[in-house]
Scaffold this active site. Structure first.
Site, short mmCIF file in Angstrom:
data_model
loop_
_atom_site.label_atom_id
_atom_site.label_comp_id
_atom_site.label_asym_id
_atom_site.label_seq_id
_atom_site.Cartn_x
_atom_site.Cartn_y
_atom_site.Cartn_z
CB SER A 270 -0.94 0.00 1.21
OG SER A 270 -1.85 -1.07 1.14
CG HIS A 335 -2.39 2.55 4.01
ND1 HIS A 335 -1.97 1.60 4.93
CD2 HIS A 335 -3.24 1.90 3.17
CE1 HIS A 335 -2.55 0.45 4.65
NE2 HIS A 335 -3.32 0.59 3.58
#
Length: 396
Positions: A270, A335
């Site tokens: 991610s 993230h």
């Protein structure tokens, strides 16, 4: 070469530029034999009339879009002179940093017929045109890319990374006997690819964690975003630039976890995916009027919803009761590290199609910021864990 007594501003801008990328190696065969053939006074400049006649004589060998752009460049020089070295570069199909500025100073209309309006294209040509409109905000760049792209090399970086991630996931799923929420399996963290705070001295884990995913739901969204966003970006900007943004996002993600969520492991790609997607979305917003991709508002909304759902899943999993206490489930902070890279380094890369990044002051500012963060995170990992007397979960 000698100096012209009073070159115009467009000529001076062109003279400062350095060549960027050779788009057609065979074009070298069309260069004039010697400068004195077109510059008998050895001034370093040739007339726009000579330039135009050469373009017309070689018009059959040039792509129509490139001929259109080169004629516009000739029109941008009001004093009737073109720097000879720039003429050589242009006849070799080498673009320069001041290329676009010189075009904009011309008085010729470039887009007599937009690329989108052309008919009778093959499937591959329509695909290349689609990619151009998906990623580039200026018609001049879209036409140049459309004429220049040869699919050699193909977008190998994103495809290779995606295949490796799927292969490792399948192997891990078979060995654990679990594909959904693999991360809840008691033996999941024993894999040597996962970043674990107790094993942070093993430097490869800051990068290899991208090949481990929490489950098929985690892998699926990352793979879809990599293929739908990463592959077109690589087709336009190349493996080196897109790979740089992706890897920078991956490393920033794991380092951000080691600083902000010190007791948690990290898995999934991610960090790299969010770097690419956030850079692409930011580039669309910053060039909203120029981006001609269809349904861009709806597609941005869908992309943001998907990213938010994936981030929400990661936050929920982080605070869900762990399957291997006292170690928590993987962190969601990676993230955020990827997003930070995307809206800094990533945006600069995507906004400078075929321009030298080292000539952009903003590029060096963001590189310096990224370097400072990496050095800070390294020292933090060396000293902070001991100074804070943090109780880490035992190694898996």
């Amino acid at each position: 070469m000698g100096e012209h007594p009073s070159p115009g501003p467009a000529v001076a801008a062109c003279a400062e530029a350095e060549r960027i990328e050779e788009l057609e190696p065979e074009a070298e065969e069309r260069l004039p034999a010697a400068p004195e053939d077109f510059d008998p006074g050895n001034t370093g400049y040739i007339s726009t009339g000579t330039f135009r006649s050469l373009l017309e004589s070689h018009s059959a060998k040039l792509d129509p879009h490139k001929r259109e752009v080169l004629l516009a460049l000739a029109d941008s020089h009001a004093d009737g002179q073109i720097c000879y070295q720039d003429f050589v570069n242009l006849m070799s199909n080498k673009r320069s940093n001041s290329f676009r500025q010189a075009i904009l100073q011309g008085n010729r209309r470039l887009s007599s017929k937009a690329l989108l309006e052309e008919k009778g294209l093959s499937l591959s040509q329509r695909l290349i045109r689609h990619v151009a409109y998906e990623t580039l905000p200026r018609e001049i760049d879209r036409k140049w890319y459309y004429d220049s792209y040869t699919c050699c090399p193909p977008p190998w970086f994103m495809l290779t990374v995606t295949l490796l991630e799927v292969a490792f996931f399948l192997y891990n799923g078979v060995s654990l006997g679990q594909f959904v929420l693999q991360v809840t399996h008691p033996r999941y963290l024993k894999n040597s690819l996962v970043y674990h705070p107790q094993l942070r001295a093993q430097a490869w884990r800051y990068l290899t964690y991208i090949f481990m995913h929490a489950g098929i739901e985690h892998l699926g969204l990352n793979v879809v975003l990599q293929l739908l966003v990463g592959v077109p970006l690589e087709m336009v900007h190349g493996a080196t630039r897109i790979g740089l943004v992706y890897v920078a996002g991956v490393v920033a993600g794991s380092l951000a976890v080691s600083v902000a969520d010190m007791t948690a492991p990290v898995v999934g790609s991610s960090g790299g995916v969010y770097a690419l997607v956030s850079a692409h979305l930011a580039n669309i917003v910053m060039n909203w009027s120029g981006m001609k991709c269809q349904f861009k508002l709806l597609r941005m909304a869908v992309a943001l919803i998907c990213m938010s759902m994936e981030f929400g899943r990661a936050v929920w999993l982080r605070f869900h009761p762990s399957a291997y206490p006292p170690c928590p489930h993987p962190s969601f902070v990676a993230h955020l590290g990827g997003v930070a890279v995307g809206i800094t380094l990533g945006v600069v890369v995507l906004r400078n199609y075929e321009q030298r990044l080292q000539d952009q002051s903003l590029w060096w500012i963001f590189v310096a910021m990224y370097t400072v963060f990496v050095l800070f995170a390294i020292f933090w990992n060396i000293f902070a864990y001991t100074l804070l007397d943090l109780k880490l979960p035992p190694p898996p």
